[in-house]
Motif scaffolding. Structure first.
Motif, PDB file in Angstrom:
ATOM      1  N   PHE A   1       6.422   0.444  -7.550  1.00 17.92           N
ATOM      2  CA  PHE A   1       5.961   1.557  -6.726  1.00 17.92           C
ATOM      3  C   PHE A   1       5.203   2.575  -7.560  1.00 17.92           C
ATOM      4  O   PHE A   1       4.202   3.137  -7.118  1.00 17.92           O
ATOM      5  CB  PHE A   1       7.141   2.209  -6.008  1.00 17.92           C
ATOM      6  N   LYS A   2       5.701   2.809  -8.773  1.00 17.26           N
ATOM      7  CA  LYS A   2       5.028   3.755  -9.657  1.00 17.26           C
ATOM      8  C   LYS A   2       3.626   3.246  -9.992  1.00 17.26           C
ATOM      9  O   LYS A   2       2.667   4.014 -10.057  1.00 17.26           O
ATOM     10  CB  LYS A   2       5.859   3.949 -10.935  1.00 17.26           C
TER      11      LYS A   2
ATOM     12  N   CYS B   1      13.976   7.071  -3.676  1.00 18.06           N
ATOM     13  CA  CYS B   1      14.339   5.703  -3.300  1.00 18.06           C
ATOM     14  C   CYS B   1      15.801   5.664  -2.851  1.00 18.06           C
ATOM     15  O   CYS B   1      16.135   5.041  -1.832  1.00 18.06           O
ATOM     16  CB  CYS B   1      14.130   4.771  -4.494  1.00 18.06           C
TER      17      CYS B   1
ATOM     18  N   PHE C   1       3.631   4.783  -1.590  1.00 16.73           N
ATOM     19  CA  PHE C   1       3.996   4.282  -2.912  1.00 16.73           C
ATOM     20  C   PHE C   1       4.400   5.429  -3.830  1.00 16.73           C
ATOM     21  O   PHE C   1       5.337   5.302  -4.627  1.00 16.73           O
ATOM     22  CB  PHE C   1       2.848   3.485  -3.512  1.00 16.73           C
ATOM     23  N   LYS C   2       3.690   6.555  -3.716  1.00 23.15           N
ATOM     24  CA  LYS C   2       4.012   7.708  -4.543  1.00 23.15           C
ATOM     25  C   LYS C   2       5.416   8.215  -4.197  1.00 23.15           C
ATOM     26  O   LYS C   2       6.181   8.605  -5.077  1.00 23.15           O
ATOM     27  CB  LYS C   2       2.966   8.812  -4.316  1.00 23.15           C
TER      28      LYS C   2
ATOM     29  N   MET D   1      15.223  -0.925 -13.437  1.00 19.74           N
ATOM     30  CA  MET D   1      14.864  -1.076 -12.023  1.00 19.74           C
ATOM     31  C   MET D   1      13.376  -1.382 -11.883  1.00 19.74           C
ATOM     32  O   MET D   1      12.531  -0.499 -11.904  1.00 19.74           O
ATOM     33  CB  MET D   1      15.236   0.205 -11.269  1.00 19.74           C
TER      34      MET D   1
ATOM     35  N   LEU E   1       1.722   1.313  -8.167  1.00 18.85           N
ATOM     36  CA  LEU E   1       0.849   1.358  -6.989  1.00 18.85           C
ATOM     37  C   LEU E   1       0.611   2.777  -6.504  1.00 18.85           C
ATOM     38  O   LEU E   1      -0.216   3.007  -5.611  1.00 18.85           O
ATOM     39  CB  LEU E   1       1.455   0.521  -5.866  1.00 18.85           C
ATOM     40  N   ALA E   2       1.321   3.727  -7.093  1.00 15.05           N
ATOM     41  CA  ALA E   2       1.170   5.122  -6.669  1.00 15.05           C
ATOM     42  C   ALA E   2      -0.178   5.689  -7.097  1.00 15.05           C
ATOM     43  O   ALA E   2      -0.635   6.686  -6.548  1.00 15.05           O
ATOM     44  CB  ALA E   2       2.296   5.969  -7.248  1.00 15.05           C
TER      45      ALA E   2
ATOM     46  N   ASN F   1      -0.997   5.232  -0.171  1.00 11.97           N
ATOM     47  CA  ASN F   1      -0.775   5.791  -1.490  1.00 11.97           C
ATOM     48  C   ASN F   1       0.354   6.794  -1.487  1.00 11.97           C
ATOM     49  O   ASN F   1       1.133   6.867  -2.434  1.00 11.97           O
ATOM     50  CB  ASN F   1      -2.063   6.447  -1.986  1.00 11.97           C
TER      51      ASN F   1
ATOM     52  N   LEU G   1       7.915   6.471  -3.041  1.00 10.89           N
ATOM     53  CA  LEU G   1       8.938   5.517  -3.488  1.00 10.89           C
ATOM     54  C   LEU G   1       8.969   5.374  -5.002  1.00 10.89           C
ATOM     55  O   LEU G   1       9.866   4.721  -5.548  1.00 10.89           O
ATOM     56  CB  LEU G   1       8.697   4.155  -2.842  1.00 10.89           C
ATOM     57  N   ALA G   2       7.994   5.972  -5.672  1.00  6.45           N
ATOM     58  CA  ALA G   2       7.931   5.870  -7.130  1.00  6.45           C
ATOM     59  C   ALA G   2       9.050   6.654  -7.790  1.00  6.45           C
ATOM     60  O   ALA G   2       9.389   6.414  -8.947  1.00  6.45           O
ATOM     61  CB  ALA G   2       6.573   6.358  -7.631  1.00  6.45           C
ATOM     62  N   ASP G   3       9.641   7.585  -7.068  1.00  6.06           N
ATOM     63  CA  ASP G   3      10.729   8.390  -7.631  1.00  6.06           C
ATOM     64  C   ASP G   3      12.085   7.768  -7.292  1.00  6.06           C
ATOM     65  O   ASP G   3      12.400   7.559  -6.113  1.00  6.06           O
ATOM     66  CB  ASP G   3      10.658   9.819  -7.096  1.00  6.06           C
ATOM     67  N   PRO G   4      12.902   7.477  -8.297  1.00  5.19           N
ATOM     68  CA  PRO G   4      14.190   6.810  -8.086  1.00  5.19           C
ATOM     69  C   PRO G   4      15.096   7.594  -7.139  1.00  5.19           C
ATOM     70  O   PRO G   4      15.797   6.995  -6.322  1.00  5.19           O
ATOM     71  CB  PRO G   4      14.803   6.750  -9.484  1.00  5.19           C
TER      72      PRO G   4
ATOM     73  N   ASN H   1      11.036   0.067  -9.018  1.00  3.30           N
ATOM     74  CA  ASN H   1      10.506   1.402  -9.238  1.00  3.30           C
ATOM     75  C   ASN H   1       9.223   1.366 -10.035  1.00  3.30           C
ATOM     76  O   ASN H   1       8.293   2.142  -9.774  1.00  3.30           O
ATOM     77  CB  ASN H   1      11.559   2.244  -9.967  1.00  3.30           C
TER      78      ASN H   1
ATOM     79  N   PHE I   1      16.238   7.320   0.526  1.00  2.12           N
ATOM     80  CA  PHE I   1      15.782   6.440   1.600  1.00  2.12           C
ATOM     81  C   PHE I   1      16.799   5.336   1.873  1.00  2.12           C
ATOM     82  O   PHE I   1      17.132   5.053   3.031  1.00  2.12           O
ATOM     83  CB  PHE I   1      14.427   5.833   1.242  1.00  2.12           C
ATOM     84  N   GLU I   2      17.297   4.752   0.805  1.00  2.00           N
ATOM     85  CA  GLU I   2      18.274   3.666   0.946  1.00  2.00           C
ATOM     86  C   GLU I   2      19.525   4.154   1.664  1.00  2.00           C
ATOM     87  O   GLU I   2      20.060   3.485   2.552  1.00  2.00           O
ATOM     88  CB  GLU I   2      18.640   3.116  -0.431  1.00  2.00           C
TER      89      GLU I   2
ATOM     90  N   LEU J   1      11.339  -4.849   1.059  1.00  2.00           N
ATOM     91  CA  LEU J   1      11.031  -4.599   2.475  1.00  2.00           C
ATOM     92  C   LEU J   1      12.039  -5.302   3.393  1.00  2.00           C
ATOM     93  O   LEU J   1      12.447  -4.766   4.427  1.00  2.00           O
ATOM     94  CB  LEU J   1       9.617  -5.082   2.771  1.00  2.00           C
TER      95      LEU J   1
ATOM     96  N   CYS K   1      -4.376   0.846  -7.623  1.00  2.00           N
ATOM     97  CA  CYS K   1      -4.402   0.155  -6.329  1.00  2.00           C
ATOM     98  C   CYS K   1      -5.734  -0.571  -6.157  1.00  2.00           C
ATOM     99  O   CYS K   1      -5.775  -1.725  -5.738  1.00  2.00           O
ATOM    100  CB  CYS K   1      -4.201   1.172  -5.202  1.00  2.00           C
TER     101      CYS K   1
ATOM    102  N   ILE L   1       3.767  -0.536   4.845  1.00  2.00           N
ATOM    103  CA  ILE L   1       4.003  -1.363   3.661  1.00  2.00           C
ATOM    104  C   ILE L   1       3.830  -2.834   4.019  1.00  2.00           C
ATOM    105  O   ILE L   1       3.201  -3.593   3.289  1.00  2.00           O
ATOM    106  CB  ILE L   1       5.408  -1.118   3.092  1.00  2.00           C
TER     107      ILE L   1
ATOM    108  N   TYR M   1      15.251  -3.719   4.733  1.00  2.00           N
ATOM    109  CA  TYR M   1      15.208  -2.743   5.817  1.00  2.00           C
ATOM    110  C   TYR M   1      14.651  -3.341   7.100  1.00  2.00           C
ATOM    111  O   TYR M   1      14.080  -2.651   7.926  1.00  2.00           O
ATOM    112  CB  TYR M   1      14.383  -1.529   5.375  1.00  2.00           C
TER     113      TYR M   1
END
Lengths: 104, 104
Positions: free
Chosen positions: A7-8, B16, B7-8, A1, A10-11, B4, B10-13, A4, B19-20, A81, A16, B77, A84
């Motif tokens: 996002f990781k 994610c 992004f942090k 994926m 940019l976290a 930040n 959304l960094a976790d699957p 992911n 949210f989806e 993006l 950044c 975003i 959604y």
DNA sequence: CCGACACATAAGCACACACTTATGCGATTC
DNA sequence: GAATCGCATAAGTGTGTGCTTATGTGTCGG
């Protein structure tokens, strides 16, 4: 994926900042360190993460490695993006204005 | 720096996925657990992170808490992405079309 | 060639993060 | 009003992550 990984990547605030700096013009790893308080190995590791996320790509030039923004990563974010768009508020007017500017 | 946090978040699957799932329709925390193998406290903590990132917002209904997508996060975003529009490839035309559709 | 340079990689360490179990708290039901 | 339910929070634990120092690899200049 891969999303992911993006996002990781940019976290991290430092990454950044690196990406933002790179967006203002491509440059090599040493030049990127200017203005950002970071060691050379740390920069190299961050660039590796950004590279894997397709946010940045490299272009070897002799003993230098020139880095530049990779549109692929941005496209993936845009794609994410877009999924959604049903929730995009009117407040995104700012984005619409920017896109309108882009058109002309 | 709220971007930040986004992004942090959304960094976790798992987040994610939450949210989806939430994007397909608002629901309460227990309903969100269906189909995602996760404990109740873990879900609560993930929702807290998403809430702080403005990706999700809550709406108390008696002893239930209904969660829904918060457009603010998506707008942030989009704003971040817009900063780098100079690097958007032609492939992102799709995004422009979507925005144009949104206008009318 | 040999030193300096640009960068990558290895290994170790401190901290953040995602999970767990246990408990607290307000709302509902009986 | 006691039990239950929906959810949040606390505290502890294992793993991931970002940094460091040290070293390796490839390139250029003298």
């Amino acid at each position: 994926m891969i999303e992911n990984d993006i996002f990781k990547a940019l976290a991290d605030p430092t990454r950044c900042a690196i990406f933002e700096k790179l967006a203002s013009g491509s440059m090599n790893a040493s030049a990127l360190r200017q203005g950002i308080e970071i060691s050379q190995p740390a920069m190299s590791q961050h660039l590796s993460v950004l590279r894997n996320a397709k946010l940045v790509r490299e272009e070897r030039q002799g003993r230098f490695v020139n880095y530049e923004v990779d549109p692929d990563g941005l496209a993936l974010i845009a794609g994410w993006l877009a999924k959604y768009r049903a929730y995009w508020p009117a407040r995104i007017d700012a984005l619409k204005v920017l896109l309108r500017d882009m058109d002309q």
